[in-house]
Design a protein around this motif. Structure first.
Motif, PDB file in Angstrom:
ATOM      1  N   ILE A   1     -24.510  -4.899 -37.014  1.00  0.00           N
ATOM      2  CA  ILE A   1     -23.864  -6.026 -36.335  1.00  0.00           C
ATOM      3  C   ILE A   1     -22.369  -6.026 -36.626  1.00  0.00           C
ATOM      4  O   ILE A   1     -21.542  -6.279 -35.742  1.00  0.00           O
ATOM      5  CB  ILE A   1     -24.509  -7.352 -36.776  1.00  0.00           C
ATOM      6  N   GLY A   2     -22.009  -5.707 -37.881  1.00  0.00           N
ATOM      7  CA  GLY A   2     -20.601  -5.664 -38.250  1.00  0.00           C
ATOM      8  C   GLY A   2     -19.805  -4.674 -37.422  1.00  0.00           C
ATOM      9  O   GLY A   2     -18.632  -4.893 -37.122  1.00  0.00           O
ATOM     10  N   ALA A   3     -20.464  -3.575 -37.022  1.00  0.00           N
ATOM     11  CA  ALA A   3     -19.786  -2.587 -36.181  1.00  0.00           C
ATOM     12  C   ALA A   3     -19.426  -3.180 -34.825  1.00  0.00           C
ATOM     13  O   ALA A   3     -18.420  -2.808 -34.220  1.00  0.00           O
ATOM     14  CB  ALA A   3     -20.679  -1.361 -35.999  1.00  0.00           C
ATOM     15  N   TRP A   4     -20.242  -4.105 -34.343  1.00  0.00           N
ATOM     16  CA  TRP A   4     -19.976  -4.755 -33.056  1.00  0.00           C
ATOM     17  C   TRP A   4     -18.838  -5.774 -33.159  1.00  0.00           C
ATOM     18  O   TRP A   4     -18.134  -6.032 -32.193  1.00  0.00           O
ATOM     19  CB  TRP A   4     -21.230  -5.480 -32.565  1.00  0.00           C
ATOM     20  N   VAL A   5     -18.672  -6.365 -34.343  1.00  0.00           N
ATOM     21  CA  VAL A   5     -17.757  -7.497 -34.507  1.00  0.00           C
ATOM     22  C   VAL A   5     -16.291  -7.105 -34.426  1.00  0.00           C
ATOM     23  O   VAL A   5     -15.486  -7.748 -33.748  1.00  0.00           O
ATOM     24  CB  VAL A   5     -18.030  -8.208 -35.853  1.00  0.00           C
ATOM     25  N   SER A   6     -15.931  -6.028 -35.138  1.00  0.00           N
ATOM     26  CA  SER A   6     -14.508  -5.744 -35.359  1.00  0.00           C
ATOM     27  C   SER A   6     -13.938  -4.749 -34.362  1.00  0.00           C
ATOM     28  O   SER A   6     -14.465  -3.656 -34.186  1.00  0.00           O
ATOM     29  CB  SER A   6     -14.303  -5.194 -36.774  1.00  0.00           C
ATOM     30  N   LYS A   7     -12.849  -5.139 -33.726  1.00  0.00           N
ATOM     31  CA  LYS A   7     -12.027  -4.215 -32.957  1.00  0.00           C
ATOM     32  C   LYS A   7     -11.014  -3.657 -33.941  1.00  0.00           C
ATOM     33  O   LYS A   7      -9.891  -4.151 -34.086  1.00  0.00           O
ATOM     34  CB  LYS A   7     -11.332  -4.932 -31.800  1.00  0.00           C
ATOM     35  N   GLN A   8     -11.424  -2.601 -34.647  1.00  0.00           N
ATOM     36  CA  GLN A   8     -10.709  -2.124 -35.830  1.00  0.00           C
ATOM     37  C   GLN A   8      -9.237  -1.837 -35.562  1.00  0.00           C
ATOM     38  O   GLN A   8      -8.882  -1.254 -34.539  1.00  0.00           O
ATOM     39  CB  GLN A   8     -11.394  -0.875 -36.377  1.00  0.00           C
ATOM     40  N   SER A   9      -8.409  -2.278 -36.493  1.00  0.00           N
ATOM     41  CA  SER A   9      -6.949  -2.089 -36.505  1.00  0.00           C
ATOM     42  C   SER A   9      -6.207  -3.025 -35.555  1.00  0.00           C
ATOM     43  O   SER A   9      -4.979  -3.009 -35.507  1.00  0.00           O
ATOM     44  CB  SER A   9      -6.558  -0.631 -36.185  1.00  0.00           C
ATOM     45  N   SER A  10      -6.929  -3.839 -34.775  1.00  0.00           N
ATOM     46  CA  SER A  10      -6.250  -4.813 -33.913  1.00  0.00           C
ATOM     47  C   SER A  10      -5.825  -6.024 -34.735  1.00  0.00           C
ATOM     48  O   SER A  10      -6.385  -6.303 -35.795  1.00  0.00           O
ATOM     49  CB  SER A  10      -7.172  -5.252 -32.768  1.00  0.00           C
ATOM     50  N   ARG A  11      -4.826  -6.766 -34.278  1.00  0.00           N
ATOM     51  CA  ARG A  11      -4.330  -7.938 -34.991  1.00  0.00           C
ATOM     52  C   ARG A  11      -5.207  -9.149 -34.684  1.00  0.00           C
ATOM     53  O   ARG A  11      -5.568  -9.378 -33.528  1.00  0.00           O
ATOM     54  CB  ARG A  11      -2.875  -8.218 -34.608  1.00  0.00           C
ATOM     55  N   ILE A  12      -5.536  -9.921 -35.732  1.00  0.00           N
ATOM     56  CA  ILE A  12      -6.303 -11.155 -35.559  1.00  0.00           C
ATOM     57  C   ILE A  12      -5.596 -12.279 -36.308  1.00  0.00           C
ATOM     58  O   ILE A  12      -4.862 -12.034 -37.267  1.00  0.00           O
ATOM     59  CB  ILE A  12      -7.749 -11.013 -36.074  1.00  0.00           C
ATOM     60  N   SER A  13      -5.829 -13.507 -35.876  1.00  0.00           N
ATOM     61  CA  SER A  13      -5.112 -14.645 -36.461  1.00  0.00           C
ATOM     62  C   SER A  13      -5.772 -15.187 -37.713  1.00  0.00           C
ATOM     63  O   SER A  13      -5.106 -15.797 -38.557  1.00  0.00           O
ATOM     64  CB  SER A  13      -4.978 -15.767 -35.424  1.00  0.00           C
ATOM     65  N   ALA A  14      -7.086 -14.986 -37.868  1.00  0.00           N
ATOM     66  CA  ALA A  14      -7.776 -15.548 -39.030  1.00  0.00           C
ATOM     67  C   ALA A  14      -9.107 -14.845 -39.242  1.00  0.00           C
ATOM     68  O   ALA A  14      -9.728 -14.345 -38.289  1.00  0.00           O
ATOM     69  CB  ALA A  14      -8.017 -17.042 -38.838  1.00  0.00           C
ATOM     70  N   ARG A  15      -9.580 -14.831 -40.494  1.00  0.00           N
ATOM     71  CA  ARG A  15     -10.865 -14.223 -40.821  1.00  0.00           C
ATOM     72  C   ARG A  15     -12.005 -14.955 -40.132  1.00  0.00           C
ATOM     73  O   ARG A  15     -13.035 -14.360 -39.789  1.00  0.00           O
ATOM     74  CB  ARG A  15     -11.070 -14.227 -42.341  1.00  0.00           C
ATOM     75  N   GLY A  16     -11.813 -16.259 -39.906  1.00  0.00           N
ATOM     76  CA  GLY A  16     -12.865 -17.065 -39.294  1.00  0.00           C
ATOM     77  C   GLY A  16     -13.314 -16.523 -37.942  1.00  0.00           C
ATOM     78  O   GLY A  16     -14.466 -16.720 -37.538  1.00  0.00           O
ATOM     79  N   ILE A  17     -12.407 -15.861 -37.242  1.00  0.00           N
ATOM     80  CA  ILE A  17     -12.754 -15.261 -35.946  1.00  0.00           C
ATOM     81  C   ILE A  17     -13.847 -14.221 -36.134  1.00  0.00           C
ATOM     82  O   ILE A  17     -14.813 -14.159 -35.363  1.00  0.00           O
ATOM     83  CB  ILE A  17     -11.504 -14.639 -35.299  1.00  0.00           C
ATOM     84  N   LEU A  18     -13.707 -13.383 -37.159  1.00  0.00           N
ATOM     85  CA  LEU A  18     -14.708 -12.357 -37.436  1.00  0.00           C
ATOM     86  C   LEU A  18     -16.038 -12.978 -37.845  1.00  0.00           C
ATOM     87  O   LEU A  18     -17.109 -12.560 -37.392  1.00  0.00           O
ATOM     88  CB  LEU A  18     -14.216 -11.422 -38.542  1.00  0.00           C
ATOM     89  N   GLU A  19     -15.966 -13.986 -38.714  1.00  0.00           N
ATOM     90  CA  GLU A  19     -17.188 -14.611 -39.208  1.00  0.00           C
ATOM     91  C   GLU A  19     -17.947 -15.307 -38.080  1.00  0.00           C
ATOM     92  O   GLU A  19     -19.186 -15.229 -38.019  1.00  0.00           O
ATOM     93  CB  GLU A  19     -16.839 -15.597 -40.326  1.00  0.00           C
TER      94      GLU A  19
END
Length: 218
Positions: free
Chosen positions: A139-157
């Motif tokens: 599931i974690g592989a689906w979550v992250s668009k690796q190396s892209s910029r995000i505003s907060a960790r909460g988005i990933l969670e």
């Protein structure tokens, strides 16, 4: 002690390397059997993350980048790791497949350095490994668009919880943007720390179907 004093102490940090030497009689005709032996000894010594390796790639401007990745398989064809195909390293390898790997087994006073070429794995190979991973890692592989910029960790969670609910039952599909690479070996260097900085270094270089072995000065 001031911060400047603490920094000055760095120049004086050193220790002797006394774990043992590496002699030509210890070598194998090909590098992989020796690598396998050293990796097994790193595992037996219970080193933290013995399969962790520094992966170095170069961007289109010649700027090198390094990161830690876990080795997942190796055989006579090369060394294998997996990653998001939209990651920085994957973009680098699209234009320049030359790659360097480094295994820093400090507690054994050992290092192994690899230079070679990275090739994309087949979908069948990637799918087999993907479904061997823990379900949350899939599931974690689906979550992250690796190396892209995000505003907060909460988005990933939040995305993780959303997808965990979505994939609650059944097999988790392989993301189209997730894959792996096999690094074919052109050179492999074995470094064993020695007393008085007289380290032992042996370089294997591919020479047709055979391997040329040279001792390097420390």
């Amino acid at each position: 002690m001031s911060d400047n004093d603490s920094l000055q102490q760095i120049a004086h940090l050193r220790r002797e390397y006394t774990k043992g030497g590496l002699r030509r009689t210890d070598l194998t005709e090909q590098p992989l059997p020796l690598f396998e032996r050293w990796l097994a000894q790193a595992c037996d010594a219970k080193l933290a993350d013995p399969t962790a390796m520094v992966v170095a790639t170069v961007d289109e401007n010649g700027q090198p980048y390094q990161r830690i990745v876990l080795l997942k398989h190796f055989d006579e064809r090369g060394l294998v790791f997996y990653t998001n195909l939209g990651s920085r390293k994957a973009h680098h390898l699209e234009t320049n497949p030359r790659i360097s790997l480094h295994f820093p087994w400090h507690m054994l006073d050992r290092q192994v350095m690899v230079q070679g070429t990275a090739e994309r794995l087949s979908t069948i190979e990637v799918l087999k490994y993907f479904h061997s991973r823990p379900r949350d890692s899939q599931i974690g592989a689906w979550v992250s668009k690796q190396s892209s910029r995000i505003s907060a960790r909460g988005i990933l969670e939040s995305k993780f919880l959303e997808l965990k609910q979505k994939f609650q039952q059944g097999e988790i599909p392989l993301p189209s943007f997730w894959g792996g690479y096999r690094v074919t070996i052109d050179q492999m260097e074995f470094w064993q720390g020695g007393e008085h900085r007289l380290h032992d270094r042996f370089l294997y270089q591919r020479d047709g179907s055979a391997w040329k072995i040279d001792r390097l000065a420390p």
